[in-house]
Every structure is written in C-alpha cells, then in structure tokens.
Design a protein around this motif. Structure first.
Motif, PDB file in Angstrom:
ATOM      1  N   LEU A   1       5.799   6.665  -3.598  1.00 29.17           N
ATOM      2  CA  LEU A   1       4.863   7.209  -4.588  1.00 29.17           C
ATOM      3  C   LEU A   1       5.260   6.782  -5.996  1.00 29.17           C
TER       4      LEU A   1
ATOM      5  N   GLU B   1       3.438   0.686 -10.318  1.00 35.50           N
ATOM      6  CA  GLU B   1       2.556  -0.471 -10.149  1.00 35.50           C
ATOM      7  C   GLU B   1       1.259  -0.287 -10.925  1.00 35.50           C
ATOM      8  N   LYS B   2       0.770   0.943 -10.976  1.00 33.19           N
ATOM      9  CA  LYS B   2      -0.482   1.227 -11.652  1.00 33.19           C
ATOM     10  C   LYS B   2      -0.318   1.504 -13.140  1.00 33.19           C
TER      11      LYS B   2
ATOM     12  N   LYS C   1       0.860  -1.184   0.000  1.00 33.25           N
ATOM     13  CA  LYS C   1       0.000   0.000   0.000  1.00 33.25           C
ATOM     14  C   LYS C   1       0.900   1.239   0.000  1.00 33.25           C
ATOM     15  N   PHE C   2       1.524   1.462  -1.165  1.00 34.46           N
ATOM     16  CA  PHE C   2       2.572   2.460  -1.263  1.00 34.46           C
ATOM     17  C   PHE C   2       2.087   3.881  -1.034  1.00 34.46           C
ATOM     18  N   ARG C   3       0.959   4.238  -1.618  1.00 30.34           N
ATOM     19  CA  ARG C   3       0.457   5.606  -1.460  1.00 30.34           C
ATOM     20  C   ARG C   3       0.092   5.894  -0.002  1.00 30.34           C
ATOM     21  N   GLU C   4      -0.593   4.956   0.637  1.00 30.13           N
ATOM     22  CA  GLU C   4      -0.944   5.137   2.053  1.00 30.13           C
ATOM     23  C   GLU C   4       0.317   5.232   2.908  1.00 30.13           C
TER      24      GLU C   4
ATOM     25  N   CYS D   1       6.827   3.966  -6.672  1.00 31.53           N
ATOM     26  CA  CYS D   1       6.428   2.550  -6.725  1.00 31.53           C
ATOM     27  C   CYS D   1       4.939   2.406  -7.001  1.00 31.53           C
ATOM     28  N   ASP D   2       4.138   3.247  -6.338  1.00 26.63           N
ATOM     29  CA  ASP D   2       2.693   3.210  -6.532  1.00 26.63           C
ATOM     30  C   ASP D   2       2.351   3.534  -7.982  1.00 26.63           C
ATOM     31  N   SER D   3       2.992   4.560  -8.529  1.00 27.35           N
ATOM     32  CA  SER D   3       2.728   4.958  -9.922  1.00 27.35           C
ATOM     33  C   SER D   3       3.151   3.881 -10.904  1.00 27.35           C
TER      34      SER D   3
END
Length: 118
Positions: free
Chosen positions: A106, A112-113, A67-70, A108-110
């Motif tokens: 952030l 991943e998506k 849960k990278f963004r959180e 990593c989150d980007s």
C-alpha cells in the motif's frame, strides 16, 4: 441445483494447473485471472489450503506486475483465511507477515501515485 464439493474437485485442479502453466510461461496477467478462478473452485471443492495458496500466488504476481493495491487486498484476504484455517505448512509466512507485506504494498501504491516518485 445443489452440487456437492466433490463435483468441483477435477475442475479446480485443472484450473490450478492452467494457472501454474501460464505462470511458468510468464503470462502473468492471464495467470492472475486463472489463480483467482482456481481459488473460487478450490473453495467450492472444499480444498481450502490449496485455495489459500492459489490466492497467495495471485497476490505475489499482482505485486510483480505493479498492481500494489490489488496485491495488498489479496494478501489481506490470504491472511484472514489462513487464520481461519490455522494452516500448518512449512511455507506459511504467517498472518502478521502477510499483513506487513500488504502494508508495504500500500505504501508502494501511494508513493507511485504521489508526486514524490511519479
């Protein structure tokens, strides 16, 4: 009704202990929730250093479960509160290190998506 901080201290310490136990048992989803609850109670008990540490552990576990963004948001809050507290601990990463960690999460989150990885 107004309560003074000392009334929250026992509850805060029990909540923190519960979070630590769940963390040790690798029940990370539950541990994250309990660390967030412990953070609130520790702040209410005016135990700000421990509250920051509990939120920092929640941030770490959030990243560990993807849960990278959180996690980045939690690290940002930890950095802000650390700066406010000017904590003097040997395990302190420092606000700049926490912000850097949040930025990496952030990214990593980007990724991943995005279609590049996912």
């Amino acid at each position: 009704r107004h309560c003074d901080a000392s009334q929250y201290e026992n509850g805060a310490m029990l909540q923190e202990r519960l979070a630590n136990n769940l963390d040790k048992k690798k029940n990370y989803a539950a541990a994250i929730q309990e660390y967030h609850r412990a953070t609130k109670l520790l702040y209410a008990a005016n135990m700000k250093d421990r509250a920051i540490q509990a939120l920092g552990r929640a941030a770490y576990l959030l990243a560990a479960v993807g849960k990278f963004r959180e996690s980045a948001d939690a690290y940002e809050t930890v950095a802000q509160r650390q700066e406010e507290q000017s904590m003097e601990t040997s395990v302190k990463i420092g606000a700049s290190g926490l912000i850097l960690r949040g930025g990496i999460l952030l990214i990593c989150d980007s990724l991943e998506k995005s279609e590049i990885i996912g």
